[in-house]
Design a protein around this motif. Structure first.
Motif, PDB file in Angstrom:
ATOM      1  N   ASN A 112       0.697  -1.251   0.023  1.00  0.00           N
ATOM      2  CA  ASN A 112       0.090   0.094   0.033  1.00  0.00           C
ATOM      3  C   ASN A 112       0.759   1.042   0.137  1.00  0.00           C
ATOM      4  O   ASN A 112       0.353   2.158  -0.552  1.00  0.00           O
ATOM      5  CB  ASN A 112      -0.876   0.116   1.353  1.00  0.00           C
ATOM      6  N   LEU A 113       2.012   1.091   0.447  1.00  0.00           N
ATOM      7  CA  LEU A 113       2.857   2.492   0.514  1.00  0.00           C
ATOM      8  C   LEU A 113       3.418   2.560  -0.905  1.00  0.00           C
ATOM      9  O   LEU A 113       3.666   3.627  -1.368  1.00  0.00           O
ATOM     10  CB  LEU A 113       4.101   2.110   1.471  1.00  0.00           C
ATOM     11  N   TYR A 114       3.552   1.478  -1.486  1.00  0.00           N
ATOM     12  CA  TYR A 114       4.113   1.824  -3.030  1.00  0.00           C
ATOM     13  C   TYR A 114       3.036   2.403  -3.937  1.00  0.00           C
ATOM     14  O   TYR A 114       3.224   3.352  -4.521  1.00  0.00           O
ATOM     15  CB  TYR A 114       4.447   0.015  -3.704  1.00  0.00           C
ATOM     16  N   LEU A 115       2.019   1.783  -3.556  1.00  0.00           N
ATOM     17  CA  LEU A 115       0.725   2.435  -4.352  1.00  0.00           C
ATOM     18  C   LEU A 115       0.758   3.938  -3.870  1.00  0.00           C
ATOM     19  O   LEU A 115       0.042   4.638  -4.766  1.00  0.00           O
ATOM     20  CB  LEU A 115      -0.616   1.779  -3.973  1.00  0.00           C
ATOM     21  N   GLU A 116       0.581   4.192  -2.561  1.00  0.00           N
ATOM     22  CA  GLU A 116       0.514   5.489  -2.294  1.00  0.00           C
ATOM     23  C   GLU A 116       1.807   6.674  -2.943  1.00  0.00           C
ATOM     24  O   GLU A 116       1.521   7.850  -2.964  1.00  0.00           O
ATOM     25  CB  GLU A 116       0.512   5.500  -0.648  1.00  0.00           C
ATOM     26  N   VAL A 117       3.010   5.859  -3.075  1.00  0.00           N
ATOM     27  CA  VAL A 117       3.964   6.713  -3.632  1.00  0.00           C
ATOM     28  C   VAL A 117       3.582   7.176  -4.943  1.00  0.00           C
ATOM     29  O   VAL A 117       3.799   8.287  -5.353  1.00  0.00           O
ATOM     30  CB  VAL A 117       5.417   5.617  -3.592  1.00  0.00           C
ATOM     31  N   PHE A 118       2.768   6.457  -5.680  1.00  0.00           N
ATOM     32  CA  PHE A 118       2.367   6.826  -7.098  1.00  0.00           C
ATOM     33  C   PHE A 118       1.423   7.866  -6.893  1.00  0.00           C
ATOM     34  O   PHE A 118       1.270   8.803  -7.595  1.00  0.00           O
ATOM     35  CB  PHE A 118       1.914   5.571  -7.908  1.00  0.00           C
ATOM     36  N   LYS A 119       0.410   7.617  -6.028  1.00  0.00           N
ATOM     37  CA  LYS A 119      -0.709   8.684  -5.887  1.00  0.00           C
ATOM     38  C   LYS A 119      -0.371   9.909  -5.655  1.00  0.00           C
ATOM     39  O   LYS A 119      -0.722  11.012  -6.036  1.00  0.00           O
ATOM     40  CB  LYS A 119      -1.726   8.027  -4.705  1.00  0.00           C
ATOM     41  N   THR A 120       0.693  10.062  -4.516  1.00  0.00           N
ATOM     42  CA  THR A 120       0.818  11.262  -3.626  1.00  0.00           C
ATOM     43  C   THR A 120       2.328  12.100  -4.301  1.00  0.00           C
ATOM     44  O   THR A 120       2.603  12.776  -4.185  1.00  0.00           O
ATOM     45  CB  THR A 120       1.095  11.172  -2.322  1.00  0.00           C
ATOM     46  N   ARG A 121       3.177  11.073  -5.191  1.00  0.00           N
ATOM     47  CA  ARG A 121       4.298  11.678  -5.540  1.00  0.00           C
ATOM     48  C   ARG A 121       4.421  11.751  -7.180  1.00  0.00           C
ATOM     49  O   ARG A 121       4.787  12.640  -7.953  1.00  0.00           O
ATOM     50  CB  ARG A 121       5.479  10.863  -4.977  1.00  0.00           C
ATOM     51  N   TRP A 122       4.146  10.544  -7.689  1.00  0.00           N
ATOM     52  CA  TRP A 122       4.408  10.295  -9.054  1.00  0.00           C
ATOM     53  C   TRP A 122       3.525  11.021  -9.842  1.00  0.00           C
ATOM     54  O   TRP A 122       3.903  11.649 -10.784  1.00  0.00           O
ATOM     55  CB  TRP A 122       4.444   8.859  -9.365  1.00  0.00           C
ATOM     56  N   ILE A 123       2.151  10.769  -9.538  1.00  0.00           N
ATOM     57  CA  ILE A 123       1.180  11.657 -10.351  1.00  0.00           C
ATOM     58  C   ILE A 123       1.321  13.179 -10.318  1.00  0.00           C
ATOM     59  O   ILE A 123       1.132  13.622 -11.364  1.00  0.00           O
ATOM     60  CB  ILE A 123      -0.263  10.988 -10.097  1.00  0.00           C
ATOM     61  N   PRO A 124       1.532  13.666  -8.985  1.00  0.00           N
ATOM     62  CA  PRO A 124       1.568  15.133  -9.050  1.00  0.00           C
ATOM     63  C   PRO A 124       2.899  15.744  -9.983  1.00  0.00           C
ATOM     64  O   PRO A 124       2.710  16.687 -10.535  1.00  0.00           O
ATOM     65  CB  PRO A 124       1.765  15.494  -7.663  1.00  0.00           C
ATOM     66  N   ARG A 125       3.831  14.942  -9.801  1.00  0.00           N
ATOM     67  CA  ARG A 125       5.139  15.218 -10.658  1.00  0.00           C
ATOM     68  C   ARG A 125       4.942  15.173 -12.188  1.00  0.00           C
ATOM     69  O   ARG A 125       5.165  16.067 -12.836  1.00  0.00           O
ATOM     70  CB  ARG A 125       6.313  14.446 -10.316  1.00  0.00           C
ATOM     71  N   ALA A 126       4.004  14.027 -12.589  1.00  0.00           N
ATOM     72  CA  ALA A 126       3.545  13.953 -14.097  1.00  0.00           C
ATOM     73  C   ALA A 126       2.970  15.496 -14.380  1.00  0.00           C
ATOM     74  O   ALA A 126       3.039  15.653 -15.501  1.00  0.00           O
ATOM     75  CB  ALA A 126       3.096  12.648 -14.251  1.00  0.00           C
ATOM     76  N   MET A 127       2.099  15.907 -13.371  1.00  0.00           N
ATOM     77  CA  MET A 127       1.171  16.967 -13.644  1.00  0.00           C
ATOM     78  C   MET A 127       2.011  17.992 -13.588  1.00  0.00           C
ATOM     79  O   MET A 127       1.664  19.030 -14.715  1.00  0.00           O
ATOM     80  CB  MET A 127       0.122  17.029 -12.761  1.00  0.00           C
ATOM     81  N   ARG A 128       3.153  18.192 -13.115  1.00  0.00           N
ATOM     82  CA  ARG A 128       4.186  19.136 -13.115  1.00  0.00           C
ATOM     83  C   ARG A 128       4.771  19.240 -14.615  1.00  0.00           C
ATOM     84  O   ARG A 128       4.943  20.229 -15.296  1.00  0.00           O
ATOM     85  CB  ARG A 128       5.117  19.529 -12.319  1.00  0.00           C
ATOM     86  N   ILE A 129       5.176  18.064 -15.075  1.00  0.00           N
ATOM     87  CA  ILE A 129       5.596  18.140 -16.558  1.00  0.00           C
ATOM     88  C   ILE A 129       4.488  18.487 -17.541  1.00  0.00           C
ATOM     89  O   ILE A 129       4.883  19.335 -18.421  1.00  0.00           O
ATOM     90  CB  ILE A 129       6.110  16.610 -16.883  1.00  0.00           C
ATOM     91  N   ARG A 130       3.281  17.951 -17.384  1.00  0.00           N
ATOM     92  CA  ARG A 130       2.385  18.455 -18.184  1.00  0.00           C
ATOM     93  C   ARG A 130       2.058  19.945 -18.169  1.00  0.00           C
ATOM     94  O   ARG A 130       1.804  20.553 -19.246  1.00  0.00           O
ATOM     95  CB  ARG A 130       1.002  17.763 -17.752  1.00  0.00           C
ATOM     96  N   GLU A 131       2.052  20.414 -17.251  1.00  0.00           N
ATOM     97  CA  GLU A 131       1.565  21.921 -16.714  1.00  0.00           C
ATOM     98  C   GLU A 131       3.048  22.565 -17.633  1.00  0.00           C
ATOM     99  O   GLU A 131       2.677  23.739 -18.145  1.00  0.00           O
ATOM    100  CB  GLU A 131       1.903  22.277 -15.269  1.00  0.00           C
ATOM    101  N   TYR A 132       3.939  22.419 -17.542  1.00  0.00           N
ATOM    102  CA  TYR A 132       5.433  22.745 -18.261  1.00  0.00           C
ATOM    103  C   TYR A 132       5.189  23.033 -19.607  1.00  0.00           C
ATOM    104  O   TYR A 132       5.433  23.877 -20.236  1.00  0.00           O
ATOM    105  CB  TYR A 132       6.585  21.881 -17.932  1.00  0.00           C
TER     106      TYR A 132
END
Lengths: 217, 217
Positions: free
Chosen positions: A57-77
């Motif tokens: 569950n920690l692994y999954l949470e890493v994606f939800k709270t870290r990976w996805i938001p960072r991907a959004m920053r790339i998209r925003e860029y």
DNA sequence: GTCTATAGCAGGATAGAC
DNA sequence: GTCTATCCTGCTATAGAC
């Protein structure tokens, strides 16, 4: 009264997520133990189970709270580039995509993490891949198609256009993810000079690809 | 007198290498236990230590005796195309490379294994990466450069040509390795029809890229 | 919320019979 | 060369004190 080991400003839960991401990216899920993560985060061995229930569950949470938001920053860029030049030329758009993955808004360390995690999911999709595909890959591809559509020849089918975009992704990700191989083969370090060189190449190569794909296959 | 579980024709050592490769590719080094490997190979738990010394060494031996030879088959496949059309046109050469990785001499299962292992090494290079880089990546890139050199404009620098070849690798590997993502995004299955479609696209796109890269950056 | 202690199990490796 | 039995370490997860 200096801070001892690391900055212990955030809550334990946040530190766990940060360290977990770094370690999962570097070594993979099975390559990392909860002992290692909790130790790196300066937390107790039991803290992962307390905060996240279990390791998976920690692994999954890493994606939800870290990976996805960072991907959004790339998209925003990329979006900012689009907004600045309206409408952007294909060259500007491709350059923005290349920069977003090879340089852009992320630090080198962040970018490595981000791509390592993504490639691990591509190699062996877990529950997290669902998130990555539906929240990031699909909408981002769609968005790029819509922006690129008006500036390519009209006889380019939807599928052709999509394949072009995926090809650009392929190149960009290869030059970024496989940088250890690219360095070996080219004999060049990934300094800022070589990065600019790569970005220029990707733009030129892709423009040619777009052009020829458009001119009746 | 039928063969019970699997074909037990080969020596245990060979079976261990085969099963180890399949499992390492699918789950990664830490994701697989020696128990799992020996069981899959129908061998005793101690057999890995007897034949290879330890788990790490088995992993390395998988690359030496399975991965490298298979990479040579891929290279041979491309060489045959080159030999058949002398000199080959850029289109023929690119098509050969694309086919070699997307279809070509390997079965689907073999190809998946091959690429999974390679990407695992790219993600976190181990001792095996040395082999992969020096015995396969570098000489193959060089060979393609030499073949492509006579058929591209003369003002293309060595570095530009190399970057073009790496870009082609990038696309081809992306469409092959990331097929789970590509399927999601395009909504298409990787049947033979779509594979041909991809190969045609890669050829066309790359030809355009080569052409424009050659015409003075 | 945080910590210690520990249960309970799976891991790699080896000793020694055959 | 092959097999069984076993050592010992390290793992995840939990119970229960504080």
């Amino acid at each position: 009264m200096g801070i001892k080991e690391k900055q212990r400003v955030n809550f334990p839960k946040e530190r766990l997520l940060d360290e977990a991401e770094a370690l999962f990216a570097a070594k993979g899920y099975h390559g990392v133990s909860v002992r290692e993560i909790t130790q790196a985060a300066g937390c107790n061995l039991a803290s992962i189970n307390y905060h996240f229930g279990n390791k998976q569950n920690l692994y999954l949470e890493v994606f939800k709270t870290r990976w996805i938001p960072r991907a959004m920053r790339i998209r925003e860029y990329v979006r900012e580039v689009i907004a600045a030049h309206r409408p952007p030329s294909p060259a500007e758009l491709i350059e923005a995509v290349a920069k977003a993955f090879l340089g852009g808004p992320l630090s080198d360390e962040e970018r490595r993490r981000h791509q390592q995690l993504m490639f691990r999911e591509l190699n062996r999709p877990s529950e997290a891949f669902e998130l990555v595909a539906e929240k990031v890959m699909r909408p981002f591809s769609k968005e790029l198609m819509e922006v690129l559509r008006p500036c390519v020849p009209g006889d380019l089918s939807e599928e052709q256009l999509l394949l072009c975009i995926l090809s650009i992704f392929g190149m960009v990700l290869y030059f970024s993810f496989a940088q250890v191989a690219v360095s070996r083969i080219t004999g060049r370090q990934y300094d800022s000079g070589f990065r600019s060189r790569l970005i220029a190449h990707i733009v030129q190569f892709s423009l040619g690809g777009l052009k020829l794909t458009g001119s009746g296959e």
